[in-house]
Design an enzyme around this catalytic site. Sequence first.
Site, short mmCIF file in Angstrom:
data_model
loop_
_atom_site.label_atom_id
_atom_site.label_comp_id
_atom_site.label_asym_id
_atom_site.label_seq_id
_atom_site.Cartn_x
_atom_site.Cartn_y
_atom_site.Cartn_z
N ARG A 1 -27.97 88.30 -36.93
CA ARG A 1 -28.85 88.46 -38.09
C ARG A 1 -29.09 89.95 -38.32
NH1 ARG A 1 -27.46 84.24 -39.18
NH2 ARG A 1 -28.60 82.31 -39.62
N GLU B 1 -29.21 92.01 -46.92
CA GLU B 1 -27.97 91.48 -47.52
C GLU B 1 -28.20 90.49 -48.65
OE1 GLU B 1 -26.45 87.76 -44.93
OE2 GLU B 1 -26.58 89.62 -43.79
N ASP C 1 -21.41 92.22 -39.35
CA ASP C 1 -21.14 91.10 -40.24
C ASP C 1 -22.40 90.69 -41.00
OD1 ASP C 1 -19.36 89.01 -41.25
OD2 ASP C 1 -20.68 87.62 -40.17
N HIS D 1 -20.95 88.65 -43.92
CA HIS D 1 -21.51 87.45 -43.29
C HIS D 1 -20.47 86.32 -43.27
CE1 HIS D 1 -25.68 85.61 -42.34
NE2 HIS D 1 -24.74 84.91 -41.73
#
Length: 331
Positions: free
Chosen positions: A233, A262, A257, A294
């Site tokens: 996260r 985001e 990622d 992600h």
Amino acid sequence: MEILAYGVQADERPLLERAFAGRHGLRCLDVFLNRDTAPLAAGYPVVSSSVNAVLDAQTLTALAAGGTKLIAQRSTGFNNIDLDAAAGLGLTVARVSHYSPYAVAEHAWTLAMAVNRRLVRAANRSREFDFRLDGLLGRDVHGMTVGVIGTGKIGECFARIANGFGTELLGWDIAPNPECLQLGMHYTELPELLSRADLISLHVPLVPATHHLIDTAALARMKHDAILVNSSRGGLIDSAALVEALRAGRLSGVGLDVYEEETGVFFTDQSIQGITDDTLARLVTFPQVVVTSHQAYFTHTAVGQIIDATVRNIDDYAAGRTNENTLVPKS
């Protein structure tokens, strides 16, 4: 039951439609669920949300007013949902408690190897027929000390891959994982792990206690040439502090990622208008940083398991049952 699915990716849509065919009515949208798009769900008793949905009290109130009774989120994380507000509105909430841990662990290692061996820079050069090796020097992973922060199912998979490379394993968690101990992992306090590890990967959930777990002080403890990977996260890392560490010449590689801001950016095309997030814009300019959108979970196996669990959550709700994925039961 009629279902409105938000935030459906192009590759995900045929899988969803096939899973729900003959069972429930399904409409798919590529827009994300938030307070602006919630009115689209009017008349739908079931809403399925994606990980980047913003399910705050205002969004939930709009859903409830439109007749929604069940929110079936297609992800494991649920820090984006105001569960207390949902319960107060009589909304049932379910998630996907688990899916292929290999998908995320393998992507984390993909990021680690990409930044260690400078693969993005090398590939970009090759496209321009520049085949020099300047600036592409990497390190053997064999013999590294690898720190795994969070040793649940995904962290364990990451550790098994690390063990295959021939690394020394350090772990940090609220309780040791017996499977990781079998691999030879040594559990330490977090400051020791940060100071000893050559490569650090994050696999803990985002809760108040782990928000900005990697902050200025944590970054200062890391080795000057450490590699940092986050596929869990975004809020685990203080992004502004990370930029400052990189500006100071610290860290030889960072693979991300996820990113703490985001929502509204990842899963969308921002190539024409650009982005207004100065921190993210700065992060992607560093040559030792690789950012993906992600996508660690995004394999046929994992997405299939997520969809299967979502179908079961909806079927169980319709039958008046709860299961291990239920966060807020039917009132």
